[in-house]
Design an enzyme around this catalytic site. Structure first.
Site, PDB file in Angstrom:
ATOM      1  N   GLU A 299      51.161  41.950  32.676  1.00 23.15           N
ATOM      2  CA  GLU A 299      52.008  40.858  33.181  1.00 23.15           C
ATOM      3  C   GLU A 299      52.399  39.883  32.080  1.00 23.15           C
ATOM      4  OE1 GLU A 299      50.510  37.322  34.983  1.00 23.15           O
ATOM      5  OE2 GLU A 299      48.559  38.238  35.367  1.00 23.15           O
TER       6      GLU A 299
ATOM      7  N   LYS B  96      39.274  33.387  39.878  1.00 22.52           N
ATOM      8  CA  LYS B  96      38.595  32.153  39.471  1.00 22.52           C
ATOM      9  C   LYS B  96      38.216  31.356  40.697  1.00 22.52           C
ATOM     10  CE  LYS B  96      40.764  31.424  35.035  1.00 22.52           C
ATOM     11  NZ  LYS B  96      42.132  31.883  34.833  1.00 22.52           N
TER      12      LYS B  96
HETATM   13  N1  PSU Z   1      44.923  33.426  37.774  1.00 24.16           N
HETATM   14  C1  PSU Z   1      44.394  33.516  36.545  1.00 24.16           C
HETATM   15  N2  PSU Z   1      45.222  33.699  35.494  1.00 24.16           N
HETATM   16  C2  PSU Z   1      46.585  33.788  35.651  1.00 24.16           C
HETATM   17  C3  PSU Z   1      47.119  33.704  36.968  1.00 24.16           C
HETATM   18  C4  PSU Z   1      46.264  33.510  37.988  1.00 24.16           C
HETATM   19  O1  PSU Z   1      43.197  33.436  36.391  1.00 24.16           O
HETATM   20  O2  PSU Z   1      47.313  33.924  34.665  1.00 24.16           O
HETATM   21  C5  PSU Z   1      48.603  33.846  37.170  1.00 24.16           C
HETATM   22  C6  PSU Z   1      48.932  35.315  37.486  1.00 24.16           C
HETATM   23  O3  PSU Z   1      50.213  35.603  36.965  1.00 24.16           O
HETATM   24  C7  PSU Z   1      48.971  35.318  38.997  1.00 24.16           C
HETATM   25  C8  PSU Z   1      49.588  33.968  39.274  1.00 24.16           C
HETATM   26  O4  PSU Z   1      49.726  36.365  39.556  1.00 24.16           O
HETATM   27  O5  PSU Z   1      49.003  33.092  38.312  1.00 24.16           O
HETATM   28  C9  PSU Z   1      49.318  33.495  40.674  1.00 24.16           C
HETATM   29  O6  PSU Z   1      50.028  32.324  40.936  1.00 24.16           O
HETATM   30  P1  PSU Z   1      50.070  31.719  42.418  1.00 24.16           P
HETATM   31  O7  PSU Z   1      48.669  31.258  42.706  1.00 24.16           O
HETATM   32  O8  PSU Z   1      51.036  30.604  42.327  1.00 24.16           O
HETATM   33  O9  PSU Z   1      50.524  32.812  43.309  1.00 24.16           O
END
Ligand code: PSU
Ligand code: MN
Length: 304
Positions: free
Chosen positions: A25, A160
């Site tokens: 990603e 996390k």
């Molecule tokens: N959690 C992490 N590292 C990340 C992300 C989430 O520990 O880099 C990033 C990933 O790209 C994940 C996105 O798909 O954040 C999720 O965002 P949201 O919670 O807004 O859906």
């Protein structure tokens, strides 16, 4: 092939030859780590995949094109621009494509584009999930819906504890997404190897992961599979240190009224700032560890 999709020549050749490919990603590059560590790490992750016998395909939206496989210049561009690049989730792709804009792909959009390109496996750090307090904010990452509907195996280090891990597992269960622990019965919590929550299945080899993924395809399921791979012991963080940083980041997030798509990047950045370089180093190590497992599993999926 989709008219908006560009598959890099090396990736295309590997796919056509039935050779292993691993998707990566780009939100982790632009929003997940500071420059220049983000670019350095993205290139190291690609190299780790090569060292383990697969071809890396870093995914992003560049000038409105859906890219499976980026040049070093494109990775450098996303890393330098950082949070100025749009974080692209499912709802954002139509606008970015129509406007010819750039976007950093989350787990969700990386899965979408990987699947369009014919890539079956994807390595990252952590996924999005059900946020703490979701019972009032309804903040649930689109990543969970994508896992429910797109047939890609996602290898991560768990989630996390900025999230509600228990509710995240409940949601995945409802959606029929298998959560697999690699070499563990417990869901890893990204910086730490343990969370106190069990996974659905423990698996101990790439061959067994490949067999489960093949079975899921043979059953004609729509969705994907979540593989959670604990951070190597020597790089794990002390639980008290990371918990304190997460609690503080969550408090600041609420105080400053941060909401919507800004929430996750805000929390991730604050945790890194509050813990200094230590958590960043852990983050880098666990991504490399996931890249290795994904490459080995991609090979097993190709019968290599
Ligand atoms: N959690 C992490 N590292 C990340 C992300 C989430 O520990 O880099 C990033 C990933 O790209 C994940 C996105 O798909 O954040 C999720 O965002 P949201 O919670 O807004 O859906
Ligand atoms: Mn959200």
């Amino acid at each position: 092939m989709n008219q908006y999709l560009d598959i890099a020549p090396e990736v295309k050749a590997a796919l056509e030859a039935g050779r292993p490919v691993v998707a990566l990603e780009s939100t982790i590059i632009s929003h997940g780590m500071p420059y220049p560590k983000n670019v350095e790490t993205a290139l190291r992750v690609e190299q780790t995949i090569r060292d383990n016998g697969a071809v890396p395909a870093t995914i992003a939206v560049i000038g409105g094109r859906l890219k499976a496989g980026l040049s070093h210049e494109e990775i450098e561009h996303l890393g330098r621009a950082g949070r100025a690049v749009a974080k692209a989730s499912r709802r954002d792709l139509p606008a970015l494509v129509a406007r010819g804009a750039d976007g950093a792909t989350t787990v969700t959009t990386t899965m979408i584009i990987a699947h369009m390109a014919g890539i079956r496996i994807f390595a990252t750090g952590g996924i999005g999930g059900v946020h703490r307090g979701a019972e009032t904010t309804m903040d649930i990452s689109a990543d969970l819906e994508e896992l429910a509907q797109t047939p890609v195996m996602v290898v991560c280090a768990g989630a996390k504890s900025i999230l509600d891990l228990g509710l995240t597992l409940e949601y995945l269960e409802t959606k029929g997404v298998p959560v697999i622990g690699y070499g563990t019965d417990e869901l890893p919590a990204f910086y730490t190897r343990r969370s106190g929550f069990g996974v659905d299945y423990r698996v101990d080899s790439p061959e067994e992961l490949a067999a489960m993924f093949r079975a899921q395809r043979a059953l004609c399921y729509r969705g994907g599979m979540l593989v959670t791979n604990p951070i190597p012991e020597e790089y794990a963080m002390p639980k008290e240190v990371i918990d304190a940083a997460i609690e503080q980041a969550l408090r600041e997030c609420a105080e400053q009224g941060v909401r919507g798509k800004e929430t996750t990047p805000f929390l991730l950045a604050r945790v890194v700032e509050l813990t200094g370089g230590e958590s960043l180093e852990s983050n880098i190590r666990l991504v490399l560890n996931n890249a290795e497992l994904a490459a080995r599993t991609a090979r097993a999926l190709c019968g290599e």
